[in-house]
Design a protein around this motif. Structure first.
Motif, PDB file in Angstrom:
ATOM      1  N   TYR A   1       0.857  -1.180   0.000  1.00 19.28           N
ATOM      2  CA  TYR A   1       0.000   0.000   0.000  1.00 19.28           C
ATOM      3  C   TYR A   1       0.902   1.242   0.000  1.00 19.28           C
ATOM      4  N   TYR A   2       0.379   2.370  -0.568  1.00 21.69           N
ATOM      5  CA  TYR A   2       1.101   3.630  -0.451  1.00 21.69           C
ATOM      6  C   TYR A   2       0.097   4.781  -0.535  1.00 21.69           C
TER       7      TYR A   2
ATOM      8  N   PHE B   1      -5.236   4.762   1.560  1.00 22.45           N
ATOM      9  CA  PHE B   1      -4.084   4.160   0.888  1.00 22.45           C
ATOM     10  C   PHE B   1      -4.472   3.749  -0.525  1.00 22.45           C
TER      11      PHE B   1
ATOM     12  N   GLU C   1       3.948   7.700   2.138  1.00 20.14           N
ATOM     13  CA  GLU C   1       4.020   6.637   3.144  1.00 20.14           C
ATOM     14  C   GLU C   1       3.776   5.298   2.436  1.00 20.14           C
TER      15      GLU C   1
ATOM     16  N   LYS D   1       3.521   1.050   2.872  1.00 18.51           N
ATOM     17  CA  LYS D   1       3.216   0.000   3.846  1.00 18.51           C
ATOM     18  C   LYS D   1       3.261  -1.358   3.146  1.00 18.51           C
TER      19      LYS D   1
ATOM     20  N   LEU E   1       2.956  -5.748   3.988  1.00 15.21           N
ATOM     21  CA  LEU E   1       2.674  -6.823   4.942  1.00 15.21           C
ATOM     22  C   LEU E   1       2.692  -8.152   4.206  1.00 15.21           C
TER      23      LEU E   1
ATOM     24  N   ASN F   1       1.488  -8.229  10.681  1.00 15.37           N
ATOM     25  CA  ASN F   1       1.702  -6.810  10.937  1.00 15.37           C
ATOM     26  C   ASN F   1       2.491  -6.188   9.781  1.00 15.37           C
ATOM     27  N   ALA F   2       2.229  -4.901   9.547  1.00 12.46           N
ATOM     28  CA  ALA F   2       2.823  -4.217   8.399  1.00 12.46           C
ATOM     29  C   ALA F   2       4.109  -3.499   8.797  1.00 12.46           C
ATOM     30  N   THR F   3       4.970  -3.303   7.804  1.00 11.04           N
ATOM     31  CA  THR F   3       6.175  -2.491   7.950  1.00 11.04           C
ATOM     32  C   THR F   3       5.959  -1.179   7.193  1.00 11.04           C
ATOM     33  N   MET F   4       6.232  -0.013   7.836  1.00 13.65           N
ATOM     34  CA  MET F   4       5.950   1.306   7.265  1.00 13.65           C
ATOM     35  C   MET F   4       7.258   2.028   6.947  1.00 13.65           C
ATOM     36  N   ARG F   5       7.244   2.811   5.850  1.00 14.23           N
ATOM     37  CA  ARG F   5       8.372   3.655   5.493  1.00 14.23           C
ATOM     38  C   ARG F   5       7.845   4.969   4.894  1.00 14.23           C
TER      39      ARG F   5
END
Length: 768
Positions: free
Chosen positions: A543-544, A552, A577, A579, A581, A590-594
């Motif tokens: 997702y972004y 998203f 942003e 995301k 998962l 759980n997701a990782t965000m940047r």
């Protein structure tokens, strides 16, 4: 994990078991004398001895080769346990034999006990299979005669010369127990006829005769050392005697020596040299096993001949740890341990009341039969258990008794055992109270086992009597577990409840590692690596969105083998942003965000700087980058403070000099000085900037632009004079302030030590 679980059992259970186990197990039934191996004489009576100790009444019986012997005129069992065979026969008229493996059995109210196996064999004497042969030997040479015969017990062999016993007082004559006669340094008087005589309990036999002929001496002729007879391979039992023969000839007479092929020392205890080179090891042990090398060396040289033979020493089985009698309440577990040693390694067999114990159900044998475990014991398990250790060299036995404790008034069986999965790693187990005798319950024990594991892998958790529910943690995801419950009182445990089997929940994947890289002003590449922890993933979802946007874009779904994706058509002026998962059949992890900004790529494109300064988002967030940034920041602060201190002192001295002149002249002079200093500063900065590459220049411009965006420029007033780059400002109240960007700190320091312009210098002289 099982060991840790056992520690959870509270003190009441340990105290209870210790009290119950404390029942003394006296010598209810044990052997004080067991039958031994024996060689019997044909048509002679044979007595086999066996004695037991225990609480009467005790009955004694014998069996041969596993079959019970009946009392008759031929076989008699005495009240003390001994057994008499009236006329021992190797072969009877009906084809049977008194030879075989005999066992003594003792039975009482406590159970049945079986002795070790005693091997009974008939004494025999076969014909000679090797007869002595005539030999012709030169004077001073070596003569050797050999005869061999099989028999039980091993026949004793003696030699005769011309119908008279060989004179063994003469050191030149060596008689070996293996049936060898050696004569060294042969003389003419040694000529004659030789024969051997063998005897044992079965009788006496004579060999044929062989003649020794001695010829003239040729000892002065050199002869290479030769080993006529070397050591043979031997297999013996401990405590027997090993004879390793070595006969060597040559001139001069060779020197015979012995060594081990593995380099270990032969030792001196129990070692003896017979004749001129035969090695005798009395009372052999397992440590004597090995390959022995006989060497014949020519004196004074390195010329040698060798021969070798292997000695194998077997040891009958003996116990290192024998099983111990125990007393256990109904429903608990009993463990017997039996460890034996010997050469070759003994095989272990378990008996229950004299019968071979077949494992299965609640009876398990582990660790090569060295551990016997009986689960959920009942009255039927009360018996005498024996461990039989046996190898080719012999057998031995050890026994232990299991006493099953049962008391009236024990609680009934817990009811309605039910397991419910709470998570991938935990379950909740509940049950109901027993139907009777609940008033004396002191607690419950929950038995836990992975359904696929054997019963011995079970572990327990103790639960207080006030609760009928237990949450079990530290379980494995997507795994089947089986549970049952027992209720305990001070007198013992109830029977086990019915079992309940349930699976734990599946586990979603762990968050993947996510990295971002700006490709250009509108494209960002997302790269990821799956985590090896938790559940296996089946794919990924990406997702972004624009930062702080409520929605998203996505999901964009990828298979499990995908590792990257380019996000395109992005706005270069915004922060995004991202995301990611991982998911599987159990759901989304759980997701990782940047967060990522494309502005940096736009600035590089506009400036068109020659250097290729690629900045990886991942490296920016690395620990090394943070540490370096902290050091740079601290260093800049220290230099700024030092610069402000020295700058303030210099300007303060300048102000004191200017204050000595009239106000108008000071203003003109200061204006001229400031203007000149500003120009000098700019010139110094320009000279410094010429020494840096294009990269540094681009960075300075960008940083100045960034500062202008972040801070509002000061308002120009009539009494304020500023340079073009806002390096120095002056206010009429005799206080000077310095606003210097960090990137031009080096230029300012270089400017402070330049000579003042001529106009400024003249002004100071005029007002001096």
């Amino acid at each position: 994990m099982a060991t840790r679980r056992h520690c959870l059992v509270p003190c009441f259970l340990g105290i209870l078991l210790n009290a119950l186990i404390g029942v003394t197990c006296e010598t209810e039934l044990s052997f004080t004398l067991e039958p031994s191996d024996i060689i019997a004489v044909q048509e002679q009576p044979l007595m086999l001895h066996c004695q037991v100790d225990g609480i009467p009444p005790i009955t004694m019986q014998w069996r041969r080769n596993g079959l019970l012997l009946t009392q008759d005129l031929h076989h008699t069992t005495f009240i003390n346990g001994s057994h008499l065979i009236g006329h021992f026969q190797k072969t009877k008229s009906d084809g049977s034999s008194d030879e075989g493996d005999y066992e003594c059995m003792a039975q009482s109210s406590f159970g049945l006990l079986v002795s070790r196996k005693a091997r009974v064999q008939a004494a025999t004497m076969a014909d000679f299979h090797i007869q002595p042969e005539s030999v012709h030997v030169e004077e001073s040479g070596v003569a050797r005669f050999l005869c061999q015969i099989h028999g039980l017990p091993e026949p004793v062999i003696n030699w005769e010369k011309d119908s008279r016993p060989v004179d063994t007082v003469d050191n030149r004559y060596t008689l070996l127990p293996t049936g060898v006669l050696q004569i060294t340094g042969v003389r003419q008087e040694d000529s004659g006829k030789f024969c051997c005589m063998a005897h044992n309990s079965a009788g006496v036999k004579y060999s044929t005769s062989a003649r020794l002929t001695v010829s003239g001496s040729q000892s002065s002729v050199y002869k290479e050392p030769v080993i006529l007879v070397g050591p043979e391979n031997l297999t013996l039992t401990v405590h027997q005697t090993a004879i390793l023969e070595c006969v060597a000839t040559g001139y001069p007479r060779p020197i015979v020596s012995w060594s081990r092929l593995d380099g270990r020392p032969i030792g001196v205890e129990g070692i003896q040299v017979l004749g001129t080179g035969n090695l005798m090891i009395s009372d052999v042990g397992v440590q004597h096993s090995g390959v022995y090398v006989c060497a014949a060396n020519k004196p004074g040289t390195r010329v040698r001949r060798t021969a070798q033979g292997r000695l194998v020493v077997q040891a009958p089985a003996e116990f290192v740890q024998a099983p111990q009698s125990v007393a256990r309440p109904v429903g608990t577990t009993a463990i017997f341990t039996c460890q034996a040693q010997g050469e070759p390694v003994p095989q272990l067999t378990w008996l229950k009341n004299g019968q071979i114990l077949e494992p299965g159900g609640h009876v398990k044998l582990r660790n090569n039969n060295s551990t016997l475990t009986i689960y959920s014991i009942s009255q039927d398990d009360e018996a005498i258990y024996q461990c039989i250790a046996e190898n080719i060299a012999g057998s031995t036995q050890a026994s232990a008794r299991l006493t099953v404790l049962w008391a009236d008034g024990l609680p009934g069986v817990p009811s309605n055992v039910r397991a419910e999965a709470l998570s991938p790693n935990s379950m909740q187990v509940s049950w109901g109270e027993p139907d009777q005798n609940t008033q004396d319950i002191i607690g419950y024990v929950l038995h836990i086992r992975r359904t696929a594991d054997p019963l011995e892998m079970e572990y327990q958790e103790a639960v207080s009597k006030v609760t009928l529910l237990q949450v079990v943690g530290d379980l494995q995801p997507s795994t089947s577990y089986t549970f049952y419950v027992k209720a305990y009182t001070s007198r013992g445990a109830s029977k086990p409840s019915d079992s309940s089997t349930e699976n734990t929940h599946g586990e979603v994947p762990a968050p993947p590692s996510l990295f971002t890289k700006v490709i250009n002003s509108s494209v960002v590449r997302a790269t990821w690596e799956p985590s090896s922890k938790m559940g296996q993933n089946q794919g990924f979802r990406l997702y972004y969105r624009r930062a702080h946007s409520p929605v998203f874009t996505g999901p964009i779904t990828f298979p499990r083998n995908a590792t990257h994706y380019n996000i395109t058509q992005l706005d270069a002026t915004l922060v995004y942003e991202i995301k990611l998962l991982a998911f599987n059949q159990h759901g989304d992890g759980n997701a990782t965000m940047r967060f990522v900004s494309l502005r940096e790529a736009v600035e590089k494109s506009v400036l068109n700087t020659p250097c290729d300064c690629v900045k990886d988002e991942h490296s920016k967030t690395s620990t090394t980058g943070i540490i370096i940034g902290i050091h740079i920041g601290v260093t800049c602060i220290v230099f700024c403070v030092l610069f402000l201190i020295f700058s303030y002192r210099g300007r303060l001295m300048m102000c004191k000099k200017v204050q000595a002149t009239p106000q108008a002249g000071r203003s003109v002079a200061m204006e001229s000085s400031l203007t000149s200093q500003g120009a000098s500063v700019l010139n110094g900065a320009a000279r410094v900037e010429k020494r840096v590459n294009g990269c540094a220049a681009g960075k300075t411009t960008a940083d100045n632009n960034e500062l202008e965006r972040l801070y509002t420029a000061p308002t120009r007033t009539q009494d304020t004079y500023m340079s073009e780059n806002s390096l120095v400002s002056y206010t009429p109240n005799d206080t000077q302030l310095s606003t210097i960007p960090l990137d031009e700190f080096s230029s300012e320091r270089e400017t402070r030590f330049q000579e003042p312009p001529p106009a400024a210098a003249a002004g100071r002289q005029d007002h001096g």
